[in-house]
Write a protein that holds these residues in place. Structure first.
Motif, PDB file in Angstrom:
ATOM      1  N   LEU A   1       7.760   0.471  -7.338  1.00  0.00           N
ATOM      2  CA  LEU A   1       7.570   1.631  -6.474  1.00  0.00           C
ATOM      3  C   LEU A   1       8.907   2.209  -6.019  1.00  0.00           C
ATOM      4  O   LEU A   1       9.102   3.433  -6.009  1.00  0.00           O
ATOM      5  CB  LEU A   1       6.733   1.233  -5.255  1.00  0.00           C
TER       6      LEU A   1
ATOM      7  N   GLN B   1      -5.042   1.813   0.125  1.00  0.00           N
ATOM      8  CA  GLN B   1      -5.693   2.895  -0.625  1.00  0.00           C
ATOM      9  C   GLN B   1      -5.015   4.235  -0.333  1.00  0.00           C
ATOM     10  O   GLN B   1      -4.833   5.064  -1.228  1.00  0.00           O
ATOM     11  CB  GLN B   1      -7.177   2.963  -0.275  1.00  0.00           C
TER      12      GLN B   1
ATOM     13  N   GLY C   1      -1.853   4.266  -2.232  1.00  0.00           N
ATOM     14  CA  GLY C   1      -2.143   4.494  -3.642  1.00  0.00           C
ATOM     15  C   GLY C   1      -2.407   5.958  -3.947  1.00  0.00           C
ATOM     16  O   GLY C   1      -1.915   6.501  -4.945  1.00  0.00           O
ATOM     17  N   LEU C   2      -3.191   6.615  -3.096  1.00  0.00           N
ATOM     18  CA  LEU C   2      -3.485   8.036  -3.296  1.00  0.00           C
ATOM     19  C   LEU C   2      -2.227   8.898  -3.161  1.00  0.00           C
ATOM     20  O   LEU C   2      -2.019   9.846  -3.921  1.00  0.00           O
ATOM     21  CB  LEU C   2      -4.544   8.497  -2.282  1.00  0.00           C
ATOM     22  N   THR C   3      -1.389   8.555  -2.187  1.00  0.00           N
ATOM     23  CA  THR C   3      -0.141   9.297  -1.996  1.00  0.00           C
ATOM     24  C   THR C   3       0.777   9.128  -3.198  1.00  0.00           C
ATOM     25  O   THR C   3       1.423  10.089  -3.652  1.00  0.00           O
ATOM     26  CB  THR C   3       0.581   8.824  -0.723  1.00  0.00           C
ATOM     27  N   ILE C   4       0.839   7.909  -3.728  1.00  0.00           N
ATOM     28  CA  ILE C   4       1.657   7.635  -4.906  1.00  0.00           C
ATOM     29  C   ILE C   4       1.160   8.458  -6.101  1.00  0.00           C
ATOM     30  O   ILE C   4       1.955   8.988  -6.883  1.00  0.00           O
ATOM     31  CB  ILE C   4       1.643   6.131  -5.241  1.00  0.00           C
ATOM     32  N   LEU C   5      -0.163   8.564  -6.229  1.00  0.00           N
ATOM     33  CA  LEU C   5      -0.725   9.388  -7.300  1.00  0.00           C
ATOM     34  C   LEU C   5      -0.254  10.836  -7.186  1.00  0.00           C
ATOM     35  O   LEU C   5       0.123  11.465  -8.182  1.00  0.00           O
ATOM     36  CB  LEU C   5      -2.251   9.340  -7.255  1.00  0.00           C
TER      37      LEU C   5
ATOM     38  N   THR D   1       7.579   2.488   3.811  1.00  0.00           N
ATOM     39  CA  THR D   1       6.673   1.935   2.811  1.00  0.00           C
ATOM     40  C   THR D   1       6.788   0.420   2.738  1.00  0.00           C
ATOM     41  O   THR D   1       5.786  -0.286   2.578  1.00  0.00           O
ATOM     42  CB  THR D   1       6.969   2.542   1.425  1.00  0.00           C
TER      43      THR D   1
ATOM     44  N   GLY E   1       0.072   3.926  -8.827  1.00  0.00           N
ATOM     45  CA  GLY E   1      -0.969   4.326  -7.889  1.00  0.00           C
ATOM     46  C   GLY E   1      -2.346   3.880  -8.342  1.00  0.00           C
ATOM     47  O   GLY E   1      -3.148   3.384  -7.547  1.00  0.00           O
TER      48      GLY E   1
END
Length: 237
Positions: free
Chosen positions: A109, A36, A39-43, A142, A203
């Motif tokens: 990614l 999670q 995912g937030l960092t990717i966003l 990652t 993300g």
């Protein structure tokens, strides 16, 4: 050496993945929270890239036509089939590791993003590998995290990463002869914006908020080239 940055990037992904294989016994709650956080960092990364847009119309047209091309050729299905094919050869029938999901997620990614494109271009145009070396450290870390949560399939992402970045780096030495500087500058900005949107989609998928077929949107990156050229030919020149 034009491919130096790309090779280092591939090595870091392999090393990170191999280390991650020995850390698979992490508690499921930790894995869920880690994924999670990723995912937030990717966003955030995707939004930062997307907001650099130069022309909303070009980005929109690129996404629309790219989606049509991707769905026409069923890119998502082809990539999943490749993952399943690899899965049957690397895992036992009773193995629950989803190699396909790991391969697709990690490949998208690591491949889709400004650093991959701009870094490879820097390597090819100026022999400057700083961007790709920075990306290598990020990708290695990652890959380690993703492997602990998604499994061995992450290591296979090194193949599309090396092929994609290596191809751009090799072609970049000729790009100045083919593309005028003003077109090239606009191209980089809008490719970054489209790549940012795709990163946002990744993300959202990792957070399980959506099930966007990101692979089928990948042709949008190449459609940017078409529309930027048309824009300069028809409206700017």
């Amino acid at each position: 050496m034009v491919l130096f940055g790309t090779i280092v990037n591939g090595i870091c992904i392999v090393i990170g993945s191999l280390i991650g294989l020995f850390m698979t016994k992490i508690n499921d709650k930790y894995k869920e929270t880690i994924i999670q956080g990723i995912g937030l960092t990717i966003l955030l990364i995707g939004l930062q890239m997307a907001l650099q847009v130069n022309s909303i119309i070009i980005v929109l047209l690129s996404m629309l036509t790219g989606a049509i091309v991707g769905e026409l050729f069923r890119l998502e299905e082809l990539l999943n089939r490749l993952g399943y094919w690899v899965s049957r050869r690397l895992t036992n029938k009773d193995d629950n590791i989803n190699v396909s999901q790991a391969f697709v997620t990690a490949s998208l990614l690591f491949v889709v993003g400004a650093m991959a494109i701009l870094g490879a271009l820097d390597s090819g145009l100026r022999g400057d590998h700083e961007v790709l070396l920075t990306k290598s450290v990020l990708d290695g870390f990652t890959a380690f995290i993703l492997t602990t949560t998604l499994g061995i399939g992450v290591i296979l992402s090194v193949i599309p990463v090396v092929l994609f970045q290596g191809s751009i780096a090799l072609l970049a030495s000729q790009i100045e002869k083919l593309i005028p500087e003003e077109v090239f500058n606009d191209l980089l900005v809008d490719i970054t914006a489209v790549g940012g949107l795709l990163i946002v989609a990744i993300g959202l998928n990792l957070l399980k908020l959506t099930q966007i077929r990101v692979t089928n949107l990948l042709p949008a990156i190449f459609m940017v080239v078409v529309f930027v050229y048309l824009n300069h030919m028809l409206f700017i020149n």
